[in-house]
Write an enzyme that holds these catalytic residues in place. Structure first.
Site, mmCIF file in Angstrom:
data_model
loop_
_atom_site.group_PDB
_atom_site.id
_atom_site.type_symbol
_atom_site.label_atom_id
_atom_site.label_comp_id
_atom_site.label_asym_id
_atom_site.label_seq_id
_atom_site.Cartn_x
_atom_site.Cartn_y
_atom_site.Cartn_z
ATOM 1 N N ALA A 1 0.808 5.145 -2.214
ATOM 2 C CA ALA A 1 0.652 5.444 -3.640
ATOM 3 C C ALA A 1 1.847 5.026 -4.507
ATOM 4 O O ALA A 1 1.671 4.306 -5.505
ATOM 5 C CB ALA A 1 0.338 6.929 -3.800
ATOM 6 N N ARG B 1 -7.264 -0.361 -7.024
ATOM 7 C CA ARG B 1 -7.558 0.763 -6.128
ATOM 8 C C ARG B 1 -7.661 2.036 -6.979
ATOM 9 O O ARG B 1 -6.774 2.309 -7.783
ATOM 10 C CB ARG B 1 -6.467 0.923 -5.053
ATOM 11 C CG ARG B 1 -6.338 -0.316 -4.158
ATOM 12 C CD ARG B 1 -5.467 -0.051 -2.946
ATOM 13 N NE ARG B 1 -6.142 0.795 -1.976
ATOM 14 C CZ ARG B 1 -5.537 1.379 -0.948
ATOM 15 N NH1 ARG B 1 -4.235 1.208 -0.769
ATOM 16 N NH2 ARG B 1 -6.213 2.125 -0.098
ATOM 17 N N ASN C 1 -5.517 12.361 0.218
ATOM 18 C CA ASN C 1 -4.610 11.532 1.030
ATOM 19 C C ASN C 1 -5.482 10.764 2.029
ATOM 20 O O ASN C 1 -6.713 10.904 2.035
ATOM 21 C CB ASN C 1 -3.555 12.404 1.725
ATOM 22 C CG ASN C 1 -2.454 11.570 2.374
ATOM 23 O OD1 ASN C 1 -1.884 10.687 1.718
ATOM 24 N ND2 ASN C 1 -2.147 11.817 3.631
ATOM 25 N N LYS C 2 -4.845 9.974 2.855
ATOM 26 C CA LYS C 2 -5.554 9.121 3.805
ATOM 27 C C LYS C 2 -6.630 9.885 4.568
ATOM 28 O O LYS C 2 -6.411 11.026 4.988
ATOM 29 C CB LYS C 2 -4.518 8.523 4.766
ATOM 30 C CG LYS C 2 -5.046 7.614 5.846
ATOM 31 C CD LYS C 2 -5.902 6.483 5.313
ATOM 32 C CE LYS C 2 -5.264 5.654 4.238
ATOM 33 N NZ LYS C 2 -6.202 4.766 3.512
ATOM 34 N N ASP D 1 -2.044 10.883 -2.377
ATOM 35 C CA ASP D 1 -2.409 9.841 -3.346
ATOM 36 C C ASP D 1 -2.716 10.417 -4.717
ATOM 37 O O ASP D 1 -2.562 9.746 -5.729
ATOM 38 C CB ASP D 1 -3.587 9.026 -2.828
ATOM 39 C CG ASP D 1 -3.134 8.127 -1.699
ATOM 40 O OD1 ASP D 1 -3.048 8.607 -0.553
ATOM 41 O OD2 ASP D 1 -2.802 6.952 -1.977
ATOM 42 N N ARG E 1 0.861 -1.185 0.000
ATOM 43 C CA ARG E 1 0.000 0.000 0.000
ATOM 44 C C ARG E 1 0.887 1.222 0.000
ATOM 45 O O ARG E 1 2.111 1.140 0.136
ATOM 46 C CB ARG E 1 -1.021 -0.024 1.148
ATOM 47 C CG ARG E 1 -0.618 -0.628 2.444
ATOM 48 C CD ARG E 1 0.422 0.097 3.204
ATOM 49 N NE ARG E 1 0.141 1.499 3.362
ATOM 50 C CZ ARG E 1 1.025 2.415 3.684
ATOM 51 N NH1 ARG E 1 2.308 2.089 3.869
ATOM 52 N NH2 ARG E 1 0.705 3.676 3.807
HETATM 53 O O1 MRU Z 1 -4.610 3.142 1.999
HETATM 54 P P1 MRU Z 1 -3.129 3.379 1.922
HETATM 55 O O2 MRU Z 1 -2.386 2.831 3.100
HETATM 56 O O3 MRU Z 1 -2.557 2.932 0.601
HETATM 57 O O4 MRU Z 1 -2.994 4.964 1.980
HETATM 58 C C1 MRU Z 1 -1.718 5.535 1.893
HETATM 59 C C2 MRU Z 1 -1.714 7.001 2.033
HETATM 60 O O5 MRU Z 1 -2.734 7.651 2.129
HETATM 61 C C3 MRU Z 1 -0.379 7.674 1.936
HETATM 62 O O6 MRU Z 1 -0.331 8.825 2.728
HETATM 63 C C4 MRU Z 1 -0.127 8.065 0.474
HETATM 64 O O7 MRU Z 1 -0.312 6.966 -0.373
HETATM 65 C C5 MRU Z 1 1.235 8.605 0.271
HETATM 66 S S1 MRU Z 1 2.450 7.367 0.468
HETATM 67 C C6 MRU Z 1 3.974 7.990 0.133
#
Ligand code: MRU
Length: 345
Positions: A47, A87, A245-246, A235, A45
């Site tokens: 991005a 995703r 983002n998350k 993301d 997981r």
């Molecule tokens: O659901 P995830 O764990 O894939 O979400 C990840 C995030 O939101 C990260 O902050 C984002 O991908 C940046 S990672 C360098």
């Protein structure tokens, strides 16, 4: 450095992040279908890592191709579609698949075996470039931080979310090497706890001072004056700077603005999607409700409780102080500065 992904013929080997921090387990994926499953289930997981994993999944499938030259493109397309459907939010996935398409197109006339080799090399190049890009962002981004800073982050935008070093945590790493980091506040990041499980593990592994808080403590820690900057990954970033983002990132940005704390997004140019005018167009993944209702198989609510589980939110550009990329630090107004930095042709 923590290894998150590698090609070890005939497998794509991934670190299963669902088992962290209790167990460090690598899983050997023998097919593109298994790689796609690992992305969907969050074993891999983040991005940038999702993009590279999909590229390796596609390269793996092409290594295994036994059919005719005539059927090669439809076989490729089938595997590509499978990986692209895993995703929807992180644009790095589609960016990486696009890089693979370009290699396929430039391989017209090659035998299937040679096409497979070229695609494998392309995936390997994406992996190595990702590390270089992260290190470049770390160097540039650390300049934003003064000495002895207390920073807050959410989710895991670290080595574990990339092929190594990390984006937001890459900046923190580069700053820590210069003894600039007094404290990292890691928000636990409900529902699946990437902050608690991954960021804390990763920073402790590197000896960077980290303190875990539950998400609902962020406001209070800011109010106490214990946060000098917020650093997050991304993301997908739209042309006006709106950033997905998350889930929970938007809340942190609102809190940071209220408390007059700078809020920095750290992301490679592969996360920037100039085809979308604003964040309203970014597709937001909704995941299974059991991620909210339970943890590792144990329900802590009524098993049938209705829930809403968006995996990401969008932070409006006006809440973002600057965006750190490998090409430099992008300042507002983002619509102009991003177009100047990233528009091609
Ligand atoms: O659901 P995830 O764990 O894939 O979400 C990840 C995030 O939101 C990260 O902050 C984002 O991908 C940046 S990672 C360098």
């Amino acid at each position: 450095m923590i290894k998150t992904i590698a090609y070890e013929a005939p497998y794509v080997v991934i670190l299963d992040q669902n088992q962290l921090p209790q167990r460090v387990v690598y899983e050997s994926c023998a097919t593109a279908e298994q790689v796609a499953g690992a992305i969907r289930e969050l074993k891999v997981r983040g991005a940038p890592l999702i993009g590279v994993a999909a590229a390796f999944g596609l390269a793996l499938a092409m290594q295994q191709y036994q059919g005719s030259v005539a059927d090669l493109h439809s076989y490729y397309q089938g595997k590509r579609d499978l990986l692209a459907a895993t995703r929807p939010t992180a644009v790095n996935l589609f960016w990486a698949l696009q890089r693979m398409d370009e290699v396929l197109q430039s391989s017209q006339g090659c035998a299937p075996g040679a096409v497979g080799e070229r695609l494998l090399q392309a995936a390997q190049d994406l992996l190595e470039d990702d590390i270089r890009v992260n290190e470049a962002m770390g160097e540039k981004g650390q300049e934003l931080l003064g000495g002895s800073v207390r920073v807050m982050t959410i989710c895991n935008a670290g080595a574990l979310a990339t092929c190594g070093y990390g984006t937001a945590l890459g900046v923190i790493r580069s700053a820590a090497r210069r003894n600039k980091i007094e404290q990292v506040w890691a928000c636990e990041t409900r529902p699946v706890l990437q902050g608690a499980r991954l960021t804390v593990w990763e920073l402790m592994h590197d000896g960077i001072p980290v303190t875990l808080i539950s998400d609902n403590m962020a406001a209070s820690v800011m109010r106490r004056g214990e946060v000098d900057a917020v650093l997050v990954g991304a993301d997908r970033i739209a042309a006006n700077g709106d950033t997905a983002n998350k889930i929970g990132t938007y809340g942190l940005a609102v809190l940071a603005a209220y408390h007059r704390i700078p809020f920095y997004v750290v992301a490679p140019s592969s996360t920037i999607d100039l085809s979308l005018a604003s964040g309203e167009e970014i597709p937001i993944e909704e995941r299974h409700g059991d991620e909210i209702r339970q943890f590792r198989g144990v329900y802590f609510t009524v098993p049938e409780a209705p829930v809403f589980n968006p995996a990401f939110d969008v932070t409006p550009h006006e809440l973002i102080t600057a965006i750190v990329t490998e090409k430099g630090i992008i300042q507002p107004p983002f619509a102009d500065s991003m177009a100047a930095a990233f528009k091609t042709g």
